[in-house]
Design a protein around this motif. Sequence first.
Motif, PDB file in Angstrom:
ATOM      1  N   ILE A 117       0.877  -1.182   0.000  1.00  0.00           N
ATOM      2  CA  ILE A 117       0.000   0.000   0.000  1.00  0.00           C
ATOM      3  C   ILE A 117       0.903   1.218   0.000  1.00  0.00           C
ATOM      4  O   ILE A 117       1.630   1.470   0.964  1.00  0.00           O
ATOM      5  CB  ILE A 117      -0.929   0.008   1.222  1.00  0.00           C
ATOM      6  CG1 ILE A 117      -1.760  -1.280   1.259  1.00  0.00           C
ATOM      7  CG2 ILE A 117      -1.841   1.238   1.190  1.00  0.00           C
ATOM      8  CD1 ILE A 117      -2.674  -1.418   2.452  1.00  0.00           C
ATOM      9  N   GLY A 118       0.893   1.950  -1.103  1.00  0.00           N
ATOM     10  CA  GLY A 118       1.814   3.064  -1.243  1.00  0.00           C
ATOM     11  C   GLY A 118       1.112   4.369  -1.544  1.00  0.00           C
ATOM     12  O   GLY A 118      -0.114   4.427  -1.704  1.00  0.00           O
ATOM     13  N   GLY A 119       1.923   5.410  -1.612  1.00  0.00           N
ATOM     14  CA  GLY A 119       1.391   6.739  -1.891  1.00  0.00           C
ATOM     15  C   GLY A 119       1.252   7.595  -0.654  1.00  0.00           C
ATOM     16  O   GLY A 119       0.797   8.737  -0.731  1.00  0.00           O
ATOM     17  N   LEU A 120       1.655   7.072   0.504  1.00  0.00           N
ATOM     18  CA  LEU A 120       1.575   7.880   1.720  1.00  0.00           C
ATOM     19  C   LEU A 120       2.596   9.017   1.601  1.00  0.00           C
ATOM     20  O   LEU A 120       3.710   8.819   1.112  1.00  0.00           O
ATOM     21  CB  LEU A 120       1.873   7.013   2.942  1.00  0.00           C
ATOM     22  CG  LEU A 120       0.751   6.088   3.426  1.00  0.00           C
ATOM     23  CD1 LEU A 120       0.477   4.958   2.440  1.00  0.00           C
ATOM     24  CD2 LEU A 120       1.080   5.507   4.798  1.00  0.00           C
ATOM     25  N   PRO A 121       2.240  10.195   2.061  1.00  0.00           N
ATOM     26  CA  PRO A 121       3.131  11.352   1.836  1.00  0.00           C
ATOM     27  C   PRO A 121       4.435  11.239   2.610  1.00  0.00           C
ATOM     28  O   PRO A 121       4.498  10.699   3.706  1.00  0.00           O
ATOM     29  CB  PRO A 121       2.291  12.547   2.310  1.00  0.00           C
ATOM     30  CG  PRO A 121       1.248  11.958   3.198  1.00  0.00           C
ATOM     31  CD  PRO A 121       0.993  10.581   2.717  1.00  0.00           C
ATOM     32  N   SER A 122       5.488  11.814   2.013  1.00  0.00           N
ATOM     33  CA  SER A 122       6.803  11.840   2.634  1.00  0.00           C
ATOM     34  C   SER A 122       7.520  13.082   2.142  1.00  0.00           C
ATOM     35  O   SER A 122       7.195  13.617   1.075  1.00  0.00           O
ATOM     36  CB  SER A 122       7.599  10.596   2.259  1.00  0.00           C
ATOM     37  OG  SER A 122       8.947  10.728   2.655  1.00  0.00           O
ATOM     38  N   THR A 123       8.525  13.548   2.885  1.00  0.00           N
ATOM     39  CA  THR A 123       9.238  14.768   2.484  1.00  0.00           C
ATOM     40  C   THR A 123      10.087  14.546   1.247  1.00  0.00           C
ATOM     41  O   THR A 123      10.260  15.449   0.430  1.00  0.00           O
ATOM     42  CB  THR A 123      10.126  15.242   3.639  1.00  0.00           C
ATOM     43  OG1 THR A 123      10.956  14.146   4.056  1.00  0.00           O
ATOM     44  CG2 THR A 123       9.276  15.706   4.833  1.00  0.00           C
ATOM     45  N   ARG A 124      10.592  13.327   1.072  1.00  0.00           N
ATOM     46  CA  ARG A 124      11.492  13.062  -0.049  1.00  0.00           C
ATOM     47  C   ARG A 124      10.822  12.363  -1.213  1.00  0.00           C
ATOM     48  O   ARG A 124      11.381  12.304  -2.306  1.00  0.00           O
ATOM     49  CB  ARG A 124      12.675  12.214   0.410  1.00  0.00           C
ATOM     50  CG  ARG A 124      13.566  12.909   1.403  1.00  0.00           C
ATOM     51  CD  ARG A 124      14.596  11.947   1.926  1.00  0.00           C
ATOM     52  NE  ARG A 124      15.425  12.569   2.957  1.00  0.00           N
ATOM     53  CZ  ARG A 124      16.210  11.921   3.777  1.00  0.00           C
ATOM     54  NH1 ARG A 124      16.272  10.600   3.705  1.00  0.00           N
ATOM     55  NH2 ARG A 124      16.935  12.551   4.686  1.00  0.00           N
ATOM     56  N   GLY A 125       9.691  11.811  -0.997  1.00  0.00           N
ATOM     57  CA  GLY A 125       9.012  11.073  -2.071  1.00  0.00           C
ATOM     58  C   GLY A 125       7.689  10.544  -1.573  1.00  0.00           C
ATOM     59  O   GLY A 125       6.767  11.317  -1.319  1.00  0.00           O
ATOM     60  N   LYS A 126       7.571   9.223  -1.480  1.00  0.00           N
ATOM     61  CA  LYS A 126       6.355   8.615  -0.986  1.00  0.00           C
ATOM     62  C   LYS A 126       6.699   7.489  -0.015  1.00  0.00           C
ATOM     63  O   LYS A 126       7.770   6.867  -0.123  1.00  0.00           O
ATOM     64  CB  LYS A 126       5.523   8.017  -2.146  1.00  0.00           C
ATOM     65  CG  LYS A 126       4.966   9.057  -3.106  1.00  0.00           C
ATOM     66  CD  LYS A 126       3.916   9.923  -2.451  1.00  0.00           C
ATOM     67  CE  LYS A 126       3.373  10.947  -3.458  1.00  0.00           C
ATOM     68  NZ  LYS A 126       2.436  11.900  -2.813  1.00  0.00           N
ATOM     69  N   MET A 127       5.792   7.210   0.882  1.00  0.00           N
ATOM     70  CA  MET A 127       5.956   6.111   1.821  1.00  0.00           C
ATOM     71  C   MET A 127       5.123   4.938   1.355  1.00  0.00           C
ATOM     72  O   MET A 127       4.029   5.109   0.797  1.00  0.00           O
ATOM     73  CB  MET A 127       5.522   6.511   3.230  1.00  0.00           C
ATOM     74  CG  MET A 127       6.495   7.436   3.923  1.00  0.00           C
ATOM     75  SD  MET A 127       8.054   6.593   4.236  1.00  0.00           S
ATOM     76  CE  MET A 127       8.812   7.751   5.371  1.00  0.00           C
ATOM     77  N   ILE A 128       5.676   3.738   1.592  1.00  0.00           N
ATOM     78  CA  ILE A 128       5.005   2.515   1.175  1.00  0.00           C
ATOM     79  C   ILE A 128       4.972   1.558   2.366  1.00  0.00           C
ATOM     80  O   ILE A 128       5.982   1.399   3.060  1.00  0.00           O
ATOM     81  CB  ILE A 128       5.765   1.838   0.016  1.00  0.00           C
ATOM     82  CG1 ILE A 128       5.855   2.797  -1.175  1.00  0.00           C
ATOM     83  CG2 ILE A 128       5.085   0.545  -0.390  1.00  0.00           C
ATOM     84  CD1 ILE A 128       6.783   2.301  -2.279  1.00  0.00           C
ATOM     85  N   LEU A 129       3.806   0.958   2.594  1.00  0.00           N
ATOM     86  CA  LEU A 129       3.668  -0.062   3.622  1.00  0.00           C
ATOM     87  C   LEU A 129       3.579  -1.431   2.943  1.00  0.00           C
ATOM     88  O   LEU A 129       2.809  -1.601   1.997  1.00  0.00           O
ATOM     89  CB  LEU A 129       2.404   0.159   4.470  1.00  0.00           C
ATOM     90  CG  LEU A 129       2.496   1.237   5.545  1.00  0.00           C
ATOM     91  CD1 LEU A 129       1.116   1.575   6.072  1.00  0.00           C
ATOM     92  CD2 LEU A 129       3.399   0.799   6.692  1.00  0.00           C
ATOM     93  N   VAL A 130       4.372  -2.377   3.435  1.00  0.00           N
ATOM     94  CA  VAL A 130       4.393  -3.723   2.870  1.00  0.00           C
ATOM     95  C   VAL A 130       4.004  -4.720   3.961  1.00  0.00           C
ATOM     96  O   VAL A 130       4.641  -4.768   5.014  1.00  0.00           O
ATOM     97  CB  VAL A 130       5.778  -4.075   2.297  1.00  0.00           C
ATOM     98  CG1 VAL A 130       5.772  -5.502   1.759  1.00  0.00           C
ATOM     99  CG2 VAL A 130       6.167  -3.090   1.208  1.00  0.00           C
TER     100      VAL A 130
END
Lengths: 134, 123
Positions: A117-130
Amino acid sequence: MRRILTIILGMLVLFATSSVAGSLSIRLIEASNRPPDNPAGIEDVHSILKNSTAYENFVLVAQQSQKLPVKDKTSSLGSYRVRCRGRRKSLSITVTRGKADVFDASVSLKKGKPLIIGGLPSTRGKMILVFVAK
Amino acid sequence: MSQTWKNIKKAMLDSPDKTMPERSVFWKDFRVQASLRNQEASHEIGRMPTYRWSLAAACAILLFVLVGAPLMWVLGDSAEGQLKSLNIVASHSAVVILNNSPEQATIIWVVDMTINDTDGTGT
């Protein structure tokens, strides 16, 4: 005949108990467009992430493990809190950040196959949960 | 005392026990019993032969392989993980769901997600 039935019953119980138990691995990965780096800790999903997203660099930020079935346990991964409850085939996932709800999902996981599940906001790009059930 | 034993002996001789065998018959029976040899039992009493348990286990395993295992495979896991329900609370513009068949992975990508934390900084 009774001996055969007893042995079959024992094998079925052993099979059933072995399929119910297990563990759930939860990883928080930061995806960015920085130069590719050593994908330590995410070798099993690195190629999937690289082929499915537009990002080149994937870094493991945090990792947690929970026993299956999960009895309503919350894990902290970076700035996110992941709450899981249920069995592998009927798992409820709730993700929050601070006091804000991000998403909640109900999933059925297959052993060894990741749910990403990806697309969570992050300062450098995106966060992904696996999520991976073992 | 000797008179008493004498009386007992006389009484026994006067009225012999008719159930007692004669001396020659007694010793004949004794010699037959003494010539007998103990024989080992053909198997232990109360335990079944081990080969029956082995046969039962083999039949059980064969039945399980032929019937049980395929049945469990049919009723078991699907090829990929399943997403039963998804509720994206944070602000977003789209949700993309991909099934990576070679790796049997399920990928959910939320596009343009924005989270408003308690400090008011949304990212």
